[in-house]
Write a protein that holds these residues in place. Structure first.
Motif, PDB file in Angstrom:
ATOM      1  N   LEU A 132      11.708 -14.671  -3.374  1.00 45.90           N
ATOM      2  CA  LEU A 132      11.945 -13.322  -2.856  1.00 45.90           C
ATOM      3  C   LEU A 132      10.993 -12.325  -3.508  1.00 45.90           C
ATOM      4  O   LEU A 132      10.774 -12.361  -4.718  1.00 45.90           O
ATOM      5  CB  LEU A 132      13.377 -12.880  -3.125  1.00 45.90           C
ATOM      6  CG  LEU A 132      14.468 -13.277  -2.126  1.00 45.90           C
ATOM      7  CD1 LEU A 132      15.791 -12.677  -2.573  1.00 45.90           C
ATOM      8  CD2 LEU A 132      14.147 -12.840  -0.716  1.00 45.90           C
ATOM      9  N   PRO A 133      10.448 -11.387  -2.723  1.00 42.48           N
ATOM     10  CA  PRO A 133       9.654 -10.309  -3.319  1.00 42.48           C
ATOM     11  C   PRO A 133      10.535  -9.434  -4.213  1.00 42.48           C
ATOM     12  O   PRO A 133      11.771  -9.497  -4.141  1.00 42.48           O
ATOM     13  CB  PRO A 133       9.163  -9.520  -2.100  1.00 42.48           C
ATOM     14  CG  PRO A 133       9.306 -10.448  -0.935  1.00 42.48           C
ATOM     15  CD  PRO A 133      10.480 -11.315  -1.259  1.00 42.48           C
ATOM     16  N   PRO A 134       9.933  -8.596  -5.042  1.00 44.19           N
ATOM     17  CA  PRO A 134      10.718  -7.647  -5.846  1.00 44.19           C
ATOM     18  C   PRO A 134      11.608  -6.781  -4.951  1.00 44.19           C
ATOM     19  O   PRO A 134      11.260  -6.500  -3.796  1.00 44.19           O
ATOM     20  CB  PRO A 134       9.650  -6.809  -6.543  1.00 44.19           C
ATOM     21  CG  PRO A 134       8.436  -7.677  -6.564  1.00 44.19           C
ATOM     22  CD  PRO A 134       8.491  -8.495  -5.315  1.00 44.19           C
ATOM     23  N   THR A 135      12.733  -6.343  -5.491  1.00 45.47           N
ATOM     24  CA  THR A 135      13.689  -5.567  -4.709  1.00 45.47           C
ATOM     25  C   THR A 135      13.041  -4.331  -4.094  1.00 45.47           C
ATOM     26  O   THR A 135      13.297  -3.989  -2.935  1.00 45.47           O
ATOM     27  CB  THR A 135      14.887  -5.154  -5.583  1.00 45.47           C
ATOM     28  OG1 THR A 135      15.572  -6.336  -6.002  1.00 45.47           O
ATOM     29  CG2 THR A 135      15.844  -4.262  -4.824  1.00 45.47           C
ATOM     30  N   GLY A 136      12.187  -3.649  -4.834  1.00 41.77           N
ATOM     31  CA  GLY A 136      11.528  -2.460  -4.304  1.00 41.77           C
ATOM     32  C   GLY A 136      10.682  -2.754  -3.081  1.00 41.77           C
ATOM     33  O   GLY A 136      10.629  -1.954  -2.140  1.00 41.77           O
ATOM     34  N   VAL A 137      10.020  -3.896  -3.089  1.00 43.08           N
ATOM     35  CA  VAL A 137       9.197  -4.291  -1.933  1.00 43.08           C
ATOM     36  C   VAL A 137      10.088  -4.585  -0.732  1.00 43.08           C
ATOM     37  O   VAL A 137       9.801  -4.175   0.392  1.00 43.08           O
ATOM     38  CB  VAL A 137       8.330  -5.510  -2.297  1.00 43.08           C
ATOM     39  CG1 VAL A 137       7.645  -6.075  -1.056  1.00 43.08           C
ATOM     40  CG2 VAL A 137       7.290  -5.123  -3.338  1.00 43.08           C
ATOM     41  N   ILE A 138      11.182  -5.316  -0.959  1.00 44.99           N
ATOM     42  CA  ILE A 138      12.112  -5.617   0.127  1.00 44.99           C
ATOM     43  C   ILE A 138      12.636  -4.331   0.759  1.00 44.99           C
ATOM     44  O   ILE A 138      12.640  -4.173   1.986  1.00 44.99           O
ATOM     45  CB  ILE A 138      13.284  -6.477  -0.377  1.00 44.99           C
ATOM     46  CG1 ILE A 138      12.788  -7.858  -0.820  1.00 44.99           C
ATOM     47  CG2 ILE A 138      14.350  -6.626   0.708  1.00 44.99           C
ATOM     48  CD1 ILE A 138      13.865  -8.721  -1.436  1.00 44.99           C
ATOM     49  N   LEU A 139      13.055  -3.386  -0.067  1.00 38.32           N
ATOM     50  CA  LEU A 139      13.630  -2.147   0.449  1.00 38.32           C
ATOM     51  C   LEU A 139      12.584  -1.329   1.204  1.00 38.32           C
ATOM     52  O   LEU A 139      12.895  -0.733   2.250  1.00 38.32           O
ATOM     53  CB  LEU A 139      14.223  -1.326  -0.696  1.00 38.32           C
ATOM     54  CG  LEU A 139      15.400  -1.976  -1.435  1.00 38.32           C
ATOM     55  CD1 LEU A 139      15.871  -1.079  -2.574  1.00 38.32           C
ATOM     56  CD2 LEU A 139      16.542  -2.276  -0.479  1.00 38.32           C
ATOM     57  N   ALA A 140      11.352  -1.296   0.705  1.00 37.04           N
ATOM     58  CA  ALA A 140      10.302  -0.545   1.390  1.00 37.04           C
ATOM     59  C   ALA A 140       9.964  -1.179   2.737  1.00 37.04           C
ATOM     60  O   ALA A 140       9.732  -0.470   3.733  1.00 37.04           O
ATOM     61  CB  ALA A 140       9.056  -0.468   0.513  1.00 37.04           C
ATOM     62  N   THR A 182       0.843  -1.187   0.000  1.00 39.97           N
ATOM     63  CA  THR A 182       0.000   0.000   0.000  1.00 39.97           C
ATOM     64  C   THR A 182       0.882   1.242   0.000  1.00 39.97           C
ATOM     65  O   THR A 182       2.093   1.178   0.250  1.00 39.97           O
ATOM     66  CB  THR A 182      -0.907   0.016   1.236  1.00 39.97           C
ATOM     67  OG1 THR A 182      -0.087   0.003   2.416  1.00 39.97           O
ATOM     68  CG2 THR A 182      -1.821  -1.204   1.258  1.00 39.97           C
ATOM     69  N   ALA A 183       0.274   2.396  -0.276  1.00 41.51           N
ATOM     70  CA  ALA A 183       1.042   3.644  -0.312  1.00 41.51           C
ATOM     71  C   ALA A 183       1.725   3.914   1.020  1.00 41.51           C
ATOM     72  O   ALA A 183       2.841   4.431   1.075  1.00 41.51           O
ATOM     73  CB  ALA A 183       0.125   4.807  -0.693  1.00 41.51           C
ATOM     74  N   ASP A 184       1.052   3.549   2.106  1.00 45.76           N
ATOM     75  CA  ASP A 184       1.620   3.720   3.448  1.00 45.76           C
ATOM     76  C   ASP A 184       2.332   2.430   3.839  1.00 45.76           C
ATOM     77  O   ASP A 184       1.792   1.597   4.557  1.00 45.76           O
ATOM     78  CB  ASP A 184       0.520   4.051   4.451  1.00 45.76           C
ATOM     79  CG  ASP A 184       1.048   4.135   5.883  1.00 45.76           C
ATOM     80  OD1 ASP A 184       2.275   4.310   6.048  1.00 45.76           O
ATOM     81  OD2 ASP A 184       0.248   4.008   6.827  1.00 45.76           O
ATOM     82  N   ALA A 185       3.548   2.261   3.350  1.00 41.08           N
ATOM     83  CA  ALA A 185       4.322   1.060   3.675  1.00 41.08           C
ATOM     84  C   ALA A 185       4.986   1.270   5.030  1.00 41.08           C
ATOM     85  O   ALA A 185       6.117   1.743   5.132  1.00 41.08           O
ATOM     86  CB  ALA A 185       5.364   0.799   2.603  1.00 41.08           C
ATOM     87  N   SER A 186       4.278   0.935   6.079  1.00 39.38           N
ATOM     88  CA  SER A 186       4.746   1.183   7.445  1.00 39.38           C
ATOM     89  C   SER A 186       4.369   0.012   8.320  1.00 39.38           C
ATOM     90  O   SER A 186       3.551  -0.841   7.952  1.00 39.38           O
ATOM     91  CB  SER A 186       4.111   2.462   8.007  1.00 39.38           C
ATOM     92  OG  SER A 186       2.708   2.304   8.136  1.00 39.38           O
ATOM     93  N   VAL A 187       4.944  -0.029   9.512  1.00 43.73           N
ATOM     94  CA  VAL A 187       4.564  -1.054  10.479  1.00 43.73           C
ATOM     95  C   VAL A 187       3.102  -0.877  10.875  1.00 43.73           C
ATOM     96  O   VAL A 187       2.368  -1.855  11.082  1.00 43.73           O
ATOM     97  CB  VAL A 187       5.490  -0.995  11.711  1.00 43.73           C
ATOM     98  CG1 VAL A 187       4.971  -1.904  12.821  1.00 43.73           C
ATOM     99  CG2 VAL A 187       6.909  -1.410  11.311  1.00 43.73           C
ATOM    100  N   GLU A 188       2.650   0.370  10.967  1.00 43.58           N
ATOM    101  CA  GLU A 188       1.246   0.618  11.296  1.00 43.58           C
ATOM    102  C   GLU A 188       0.319   0.067  10.216  1.00 43.58           C
ATOM    103  O   GLU A 188      -0.771  -0.451  10.524  1.00 43.58           O
ATOM    104  CB  GLU A 188       1.027   2.120  11.484  1.00 43.58           C
ATOM    105  CG  GLU A 188       1.645   2.702  12.747  1.00 43.58           C
ATOM    106  CD  GLU A 188       3.166   2.831  12.682  1.00 43.58           C
ATOM    107  OE1 GLU A 188       3.795   2.953  13.748  1.00 43.58           O
ATOM    108  OE2 GLU A 188       3.730   2.809  11.550  1.00 43.58           O
ATOM    109  N   ALA A 189       0.752   0.133   8.951  1.00 44.51           N
ATOM    110  CA  ALA A 189      -0.032  -0.478   7.875  1.00 44.51           C
ATOM    111  C   ALA A 189      -0.064  -1.994   8.022  1.00 44.51           C
ATOM    112  O   ALA A 189      -1.083  -2.642   7.737  1.00 44.51           O
ATOM    113  CB  ALA A 189       0.540  -0.088   6.512  1.00 44.51           C
TER     114      ALA A 189
END
Length: 266
Positions: free
Chosen positions: A179-187, A65-72
Motif C-alpha cells: 500500500l502507498p503511504p496514507t497521505g498518497v492514498i487520501l490525495a 506532484t503538487a497537482d494531484a488530480s486526474v488531469e495530472a
C-alpha cells in the motif's frame, strides 16, 4: 519485455507483432500495471502493449506532484507515451485509469485512437462517494490492515469472497506492505472524487467502449450507462457478474469484447 522509467514513472513495453498498434493499460486505484495480467496474453498476441505504475504506486515515484488530480494522471500517460516514442495509441483504463483516459481525450485527443473506460464515471456518484468515505475512515482510524480487510467487499461478488477467503487472507500481508503511504492514498481518492467533466462529455468524439459489471458494489453501473449515453461515439457493454473486478473474474469474455473493439472486429 523492455522496462524503463521517465519522470518517476515505471513502465513496461511488451512487443507484439510487427507494425502492431499500441495499447496502453492504465490501472484502477491500485495504480499498478500488474492488475492487467489476465489481459496480457490476449493483447500481446495482437498489439504492442505498454503498461505502467501510476505515480504514487508500485515501482513509480512514491511522491505525488503538487497537482494531484486526474488531469495530472493524464499528463503522466503522455509522459510515458513520449518516453516510449508512442505517437498515438489505444488506451484501456479501469476506474482511476479510465478517468485519466477521459481527461486525456479532452486535452490531447490526437494522441488517442480508441478509448476503453471500465467502471468509470464523469462525476462522482453518491454511492461511490459513500463507499470511498467508509474506506477512508477505516484507513485513518485503524490503518492499512483495516483497508485491506474491507476493500474486497467493494471489489468482488459475495459468493466469490466466500469461496476465496483463504486466498484473500494469504494475500493480505503482501497487500499491506505494498500500500502507498496514507497521505498518497487520501490525495488520490480526493482527486477521483473531485473529477467532474459531466458538462464536457459531448466534446469527446473518438470511439469509446464503456464497460461495467451489473453487480459492481463500488461504482454503480448507472455511471457507465450515463457515459455511454452522453459520449457521442460510445458503445456500452454490461457484464452480468464479476463485481468491480470483472476484468479479472470474467477475463475470457471481457478479453473477447476488448479485442473486438480495439481491432474494429467486434
Amino acid at each position: 519485455m523492455h522496462t524503463g522509467t521517465t519522470q518517476g514513472l515505471h513502465y513496461e513495453i511488451h512487443d507484439g507483432p510487427a507494425d502492431a498498434d499500441t495499447v496502453i493499460l492504465s490501472a484502477g486505484f491500485s495504480g499498478t500495471g500488474a492488475m492487467w495480467e489476465p489481459q496480457m496474453a490476449a493483447l500481446t498476441a495482437r498489439f504492442r502493449v505498454l503498461r505502467y505504475d501510476q505515480r504514487g504506486t508500485g515501482r513509480s515515484d512514491p511522491v505525488l506532484t503538487a497537482d494531484a488530480s486526474v488531469e495530472a494522471m493524464a499528463r503522466d500517460i503522455l509522459a510515458v507515451m513520449d518516453a516510449t516514442d508512442t505517437l498515438q495509441a489505444h488506451l484501456v483504463g479501469q476506474s482511476a485509469g479510465g478517468l485519466a483516459g477521459l481527461a486525456l481525450a479532452l486535452d490531447r485527443p490526437e494522441r488517442l485512437e480508441r478509448l476503453v473506460v471500465i467502471s468509470g464515471w464523469s462525476r462522482a456518484d453518491p454511492h461511490l462517494t459513500r463507499a470511498l468515505a467508509a474506506l477512508t475512515r477505516l484507513l485513518e482510524a485503524f490503518g492499512p490492515a483495516a483497508w485491506v480487510e474491507a476493500a474486497p467487499l467493494f471489489h468482488y461478488p459475495p459468493d466469490w469472497i466466500s469461496r476465496n477467503d483463504a486466498r484473500l487472507r494469504a494475500e493480505a500481508a503482501r497487500q499491506i506492505i505494498a500500500l502507498p503511504p496514507t497521505g498518497v492514498i487520501l490525495a488520490r481518492l480526493d482527486a477521483l472524487l473531485r473529477f467532474d467533466i459531466d458538462d464536457r462529455l459531448g466534446e469527446i468524439n473518438l470511439p469509446v467502449l464503456v464497460c461495467a459489471a451489473a453487480d459492481d458494489a463500488l461504482v454503480p453501473p448507472r455511471c457507465s450507462r450515463w457515459l455511454a449515453t452522453a459520449l457521442p461515439n460510445a458503445t456500452l457493454d454490461i457484464t452480468p457478474r464479476g463485481g468491480h473486478a470483472f476484468p479479472e473474474l470474467a477475463a475470457d469474455s471481457f478479453n473477447a469484447t476488448l479485442i473486438g473493439f480495439l481491432t474494429g472486429e467486434g
